[in-house]
Scaffold this active site. Structure first.
Site, PDB file in Angstrom:
ATOM      1  N   ASP A   1       0.836  -1.200   0.000  1.00 27.56           N
ATOM      2  CA  ASP A   1       0.000   0.000   0.000  1.00 27.56           C
ATOM      3  C   ASP A   1       0.871   1.251   0.000  1.00 27.56           C
ATOM      4  O   ASP A   1       0.676   2.158  -0.813  1.00 27.56           O
ATOM      5  CB  ASP A   1      -0.919   0.004   1.233  1.00 27.56           C
ATOM      6  CG  ASP A   1      -1.721  -1.268   1.370  1.00 27.56           C
ATOM      7  OD1 ASP A   1      -2.493  -1.564   0.449  1.00 27.56           O
ATOM      8  OD2 ASP A   1      -1.556  -1.971   2.384  1.00 27.56           O
TER       9      ASP A   1
ATOM     10  N   GLU B   1       0.360  -5.928  -5.594  1.00 25.12           N
ATOM     11  CA  GLU B   1       0.176  -5.140  -6.807  1.00 25.12           C
ATOM     12  C   GLU B   1       1.429  -4.401  -7.255  1.00 25.12           C
ATOM     13  O   GLU B   1       1.776  -4.409  -8.433  1.00 25.12           O
ATOM     14  CB  GLU B   1      -0.958  -4.132  -6.603  1.00 25.12           C
ATOM     15  CG  GLU B   1      -2.311  -4.778  -6.448  1.00 25.12           C
ATOM     16  CD  GLU B   1      -3.426  -3.759  -6.407  1.00 25.12           C
ATOM     17  OE1 GLU B   1      -3.180  -2.579  -6.743  1.00 25.12           O
ATOM     18  OE2 GLU B   1      -4.544  -4.132  -6.026  1.00 25.12           O
TER      19      GLU B   1
END
Length: 383
Positions: free
Chosen positions: A19, A262
């Protein structure tokens, strides 16, 4: 309409470092394009190794999340032109209420969502979302979905990425970090949680020339746990934490990259080497469809699809042989995908385009010159 804006980016660190990693890459790319950034985060400790340059960058302030609820802090801040909620986090109510009370028009309010290749993403990208309750009732957010096709928000990509890669000395990096690596041996990087097929991979490596480079934290713990049940161990070493550019270089240097989450998936795509993605698991197994959609977009060869399913515990069976032919197919698939992505607009360019468009409501606020003339407004000191 001015092109230089002040951005408030909000990030909550939910799991590992992905994140914050995405939010930092976004922040530094905005800074490189002349924007001003306030990064609000509930745990910024990883920036000490991820971005050691952060404290010295002009026009940037890294702020504790809790400060966004402190009236005495909010009173000192210049109004931002853009609010970004990263990964579905909700802005502190006190921060929103202060913005509503002190400005005649809302900023561009972006909900930066998770990355996916699923077919609904283009339909949802750039959709407005009216705020139905709370102090900002009547204002509008806008969904921004990163993605792999031209009708999505694209991927984070630095303007000089290709130049950096072309100037990278891969042989020198490998000699420095794995000096005893045989010419025909595989150099493999490992960033993961606890993948189901890790014991199978480690067992296969014992019988082939290789060197496994294990990143710190959960990957190292997972390897140590798996090795405890093996009589003969593969050749491996533990890596220290490194900054984002150093992580990129590791991916460029390795023959196979086992990545997680990600941010590292995107960096593996830009690296153009063979890779396997350990996707973030969801309780309802929604990540299964997400992974399959990505593999389908990538047109991955069947052996690579099977490796992904085994790695993520979605199927049972024998781990595929890491043969030269298989790795060449996997790398070719990654390179083809990379070339497609390089033809698309990057995430920051698209994000700035949306913010600049007439559809994105914003308040002009003070000019860039005023921001620079009043550094205390941007760089307030907090108790």
């Amino acid at each position: 309409m001015k092109s230089h804006r002040l951005w408030d980016i909000f990030c909550t660190v939910i799991d590992n470092h992905g994140d914050l990693g995405v939010c930092w890459r976004l922040s530094r790319q905005l800074l490189a394009q002349g924007q001003l950034v306030r990064l609000w985060v509930d745990d910024a400790s990883a920036l000490a190794w991820m971005a050691p340059e952060a404290q010295a960058l002009p026009h940037l302030q890294v702020l504790p999340w809790a400060a966004a609820s402190q009236h005495e802090v909010l009173q000192t801040l210049a109004p931002a032109d853009v609010w970004v909620e990263a990964f579905g986090c909700s802005l502190p109510e006190a921060f929103v209420a202060h913005g509503v009370a002190t400005r005649p028009q809302q900023p561009a309010w972006i909900n930066l969502e998770y990355l996916s290749a699923e077919d609904w993403v283009p339909r949802m990208h750039n959709m407005p979302s009216p705020v139905m309750s709370g102090p900002a009732k009547g204002w509008t957010k806008r969904f921004f979905y990163p993605g792999f096709t031209a009708d999505t928000g694209g991927l984070l990509r630095e303007p000089d990425l290709q130049e950096r890669q072309e100037g990278f000395d891969r042989a020198a990096w490998r000699q420095q970090h794995a000096p005893d690596l045989a010419p025909n041996a595989l150099l493999i990087s490992l960033l993961c949680d606890e993948p189901a097929a890790l014991p199978q991979l480690l067992q296969q490596l014992v019988g082939m020339p290789h060197h496994l480079m294990v990143t710190p934290g959960r990957p190292l713990a997972a390897v140590q746990q798996a090795l405890s049940g093996m009589a003969v161990h593969p050749r491996w070493s533990a890596l220290p934490y490194t900054h984002q550019d150093g992580f990129d270089e590791m991916l460029w240097a390795c023959d196979l990259n086992l990545v997680r989450g990600e941010d590292s998936l995107v960096r593996a795509l830009w690296a153009g080497q063979a890779f396997i993605w350990h996707i973030y698991p969801q309780d309802d197994n929604a990540h299964h469809a997400k992974l399959e959609a990505f593999l389908e977009w990538m047109q991955a060869p069947q052996s690579l699809r099977q490796a992904h399913r085994l790695w993520n515990g979605m199927a049972a069976g024998e781990w595929p042989a890491l043969s030269a032919a298989a790795l060449a197919d996997w790398a070719a698939s990654a390179q083809t995908a990379r070339q497609v992505l390089l033809q698309q607009s990057d995430l920051v360019s698209q994000l700035r385009s949306i913010v600049m468009s007439p559809h994105a409501q914003h308040r002009d606020g003070v000019s860039l010159g005023q921001h620079l003339e009043e550094p205390a407004m941007l760089n307030a000191h907090f108790p």
